[in-house]
Design a protein around this motif. Structure first.
Motif, PDB file in Angstrom:
ATOM      1  N   THR A  65       0.829  -1.203   0.000  1.00 37.83           N
ATOM      2  CA  THR A  65       0.000   0.000   0.000  1.00 37.83           C
ATOM      3  C   THR A  65       0.864   1.254   0.000  1.00 37.83           C
ATOM      4  O   THR A  65       0.558   2.241  -0.676  1.00 37.83           O
ATOM      5  CB  THR A  65      -0.942   0.000   1.218  1.00 37.83           C
ATOM      6  OG1 THR A  65      -1.768  -1.166   1.164  1.00 37.83           O
ATOM      7  CG2 THR A  65      -1.829   1.229   1.216  1.00 37.83           C
ATOM      8  N   MET A  66       1.969   1.220   0.744  1.00 40.40           N
ATOM      9  CA  MET A  66       2.904   2.348   0.736  1.00 40.40           C
ATOM     10  C   MET A  66       3.511   2.537  -0.657  1.00 40.40           C
ATOM     11  O   MET A  66       3.683   3.674  -1.127  1.00 40.40           O
ATOM     12  CB  MET A  66       3.996   2.125   1.775  1.00 40.40           C
ATOM     13  CG  MET A  66       3.504   2.197   3.212  1.00 40.40           C
ATOM     14  SD  MET A  66       4.696   1.548   4.429  1.00 40.40           S
ATOM     15  CE  MET A  66       6.032   2.736   4.278  1.00 40.40           C
ATOM     16  N   MET A  67       3.825   1.445  -1.328  1.00 34.71           N
ATOM     17  CA  MET A  67       4.363   1.534  -2.682  1.00 34.71           C
ATOM     18  C   MET A  67       3.330   2.121  -3.641  1.00 34.71           C
ATOM     19  O   MET A  67       3.659   2.942  -4.506  1.00 34.71           O
ATOM     20  CB  MET A  67       4.818   0.150  -3.157  1.00 34.71           C
ATOM     21  CG  MET A  67       5.992  -0.418  -2.364  1.00 34.71           C
ATOM     22  SD  MET A  67       6.323  -2.169  -2.737  1.00 34.71           S
ATOM     23  CE  MET A  67       6.992  -2.036  -4.411  1.00 34.71           C
ATOM     24  N   ALA A  68       2.088   1.695  -3.499  1.00 34.12           N
ATOM     25  CA  ALA A  68       1.017   2.246  -4.327  1.00 34.12           C
ATOM     26  C   ALA A  68       0.844   3.737  -4.068  1.00 34.12           C
ATOM     27  O   ALA A  68       0.669   4.540  -4.996  1.00 34.12           O
ATOM     28  CB  ALA A  68      -0.287   1.494  -4.054  1.00 34.12           C
ATOM     29  N   HIS A  69       0.888   4.118  -2.792  1.00 29.09           N
ATOM     30  CA  HIS A  69       0.738   5.522  -2.408  1.00 29.09           C
ATOM     31  C   HIS A  69       1.837   6.380  -3.026  1.00 29.09           C
ATOM     32  O   HIS A  69       1.573   7.461  -3.576  1.00 29.09           O
ATOM     33  CB  HIS A  69       0.790   5.622  -0.877  1.00 29.09           C
ATOM     34  CG  HIS A  69       0.456   6.973  -0.336  1.00 29.09           C
ATOM     35  ND1 HIS A  69      -0.823   7.491  -0.354  1.00 29.09           N
ATOM     36  CD2 HIS A  69       1.242   7.916   0.255  1.00 29.09           C
ATOM     37  CE1 HIS A  69      -0.818   8.693   0.202  1.00 29.09           C
ATOM     38  NE2 HIS A  69       0.416   8.974   0.572  1.00 29.09           N
ATOM     39  N   GLU A  70       3.076   5.880  -2.975  1.00 31.65           N
ATOM     40  CA  GLU A  70       4.194   6.623  -3.548  1.00 31.65           C
ATOM     41  C   GLU A  70       4.074   6.719  -5.067  1.00 31.65           C
ATOM     42  O   GLU A  70       4.408   7.738  -5.669  1.00 31.65           O
ATOM     43  CB  GLU A  70       5.513   5.960  -3.152  1.00 31.65           C
ATOM     44  CG  GLU A  70       6.728   6.855  -3.257  1.00 31.65           C
ATOM     45  CD  GLU A  70       6.734   7.990  -2.243  1.00 31.65           C
ATOM     46  OE1 GLU A  70       7.597   8.882  -2.387  1.00 31.65           O
ATOM     47  OE2 GLU A  70       5.893   8.015  -1.325  1.00 31.65           O
ATOM     48  N   THR A  71       3.559   5.667  -5.685  1.00 25.88           N
ATOM     49  CA  THR A  71       3.334   5.675  -7.133  1.00 25.88           C
ATOM     50  C   THR A  71       2.333   6.743  -7.524  1.00 25.88           C
ATOM     51  O   THR A  71       2.545   7.511  -8.482  1.00 25.88           O
ATOM     52  CB  THR A  71       2.844   4.294  -7.600  1.00 25.88           C
ATOM     53  OG1 THR A  71       3.817   3.298  -7.266  1.00 25.88           O
ATOM     54  CG2 THR A  71       2.606   4.275  -9.099  1.00 25.88           C
ATOM     55  N   LEU A  72       1.234   6.819  -6.802  1.00 24.83           N
ATOM     56  CA  LEU A  72       0.206   7.826  -7.090  1.00 24.83           C
ATOM     57  C   LEU A  72       0.761   9.234  -6.896  1.00 24.83           C
ATOM     58  O   LEU A  72       0.485  10.138  -7.686  1.00 24.83           O
ATOM     59  CB  LEU A  72      -1.020   7.601  -6.210  1.00 24.83           C
ATOM     60  CG  LEU A  72      -1.730   6.252  -6.394  1.00 24.83           C
ATOM     61  CD1 LEU A  72      -2.867   6.109  -5.393  1.00 24.83           C
ATOM     62  CD2 LEU A  72      -2.240   6.085  -7.817  1.00 24.83           C
TER      63      LEU A  72
END
Length: 236
Positions: free
Chosen positions: A201-208
């Motif tokens: 989820t942190m990786m997704a957040h950083e991607t966004l």
């Protein structure tokens, strides 16, 4: 009609002044490749899809196994034996029918990496081995693609962004991969199922954030130890 559909689906994030119409349009036009549809890949795929990333690629050559189910939450027991990439694609398309999802049911190799990665803006690496991680990193450097990196083991996780607007890459942090015999992995050391959910989820957040243009990690490595909720950010 698509404008109305977009507003109805995404308005709770669009009302954030940092996102708005322009940020949502950036998400819609973006192309993100997720390496691996496993413990990290599952939450990454869910959250970038539901946020409205317009084109998502999924590459994974594995089949779903029963021991995956405690952490790979895109899958169910009746799907054991099926392709992870294709099953994840079908599930993500149900989560958000407004986006395009591409499945690559193959192993990422030195022969196909450049061809596949070239079509995407950002690569999110949810792989579980150093051979793939270094191949992905080196290909992203060669093609000048942004790389979101994450890894997990036991109760600990890491997160970084590489090759973004001239920032450093994996080899600046770890010049060479370790000896495979010296590296522990989930198969032998285990992982609590919630950990890949948190790091993914942190990786997704950083991607966004990267897509929208918000401040993101730069030459920094996040170390996250969940047993004691230790959170450390190291510059490199």
């Amino acid at each position: 009609m698509s404008v109305i559909q977009d507003f109805l689906r995404y308005n709770r994030q669009m009302i954030l002044p940092e996102i708005g119409d322009s940020g949502q349009d950036k998400l819609k036009k973006s192309k993100v490749l997720v390496i691996g549809a496993g413990g990290l890949g599952c939450p990454i795929l869910q959250y970038i899809a539901t946020a409205g990333v317009g084109t998502i690629g999924i590459i994974d050559f594995d089949k779903i196994e029963i021991h995956n189910l405690h952490r790979q939450i895109l899958y169910t027991e009746d799907q054991v034996g099926l392709s992870k990439a294709n099953t994840a694609k079908a599930t993500v398309e149900k989560l958000n029918p407004l986006i395009t999802v591409l499945a690559f049911e193959e192993k990422l190799t030195i022969d196909n990496a450049s061809k596949i990665i070239a079509d995407f803006d950002i690569v999110v690496d949810g792989s579980d081995n150093f051979t793939t991680r270094y191949l992905v990193n080196d290909t992203c450097v060669a093609l000048d693609k942004i790389l979101v990196y994450g890894s997990i083991l036991g109760f600990e996780g890491q997160l970084a962004v590489f090759n973004h607007q001239g920032s450093k890459n994996l080899r600046d942090l770890f010049p060479e991969p370790p000896n495979p015999d010296d590296v522990p992995n989930c198969s032998f050391n285990g992982v609590l199922g919630t950990l890949p959910g948190m790091i993914g989820t942190m990786m997704a957040h950083e991607t966004l954030k990267l897509i929208i243009g918000l401040p993101s990690l730069r030459n920094e490595l996040i170390l996250f130890k969940t047993t004691e909720w230790g959170f450390l950010k190291l510059a490199f």
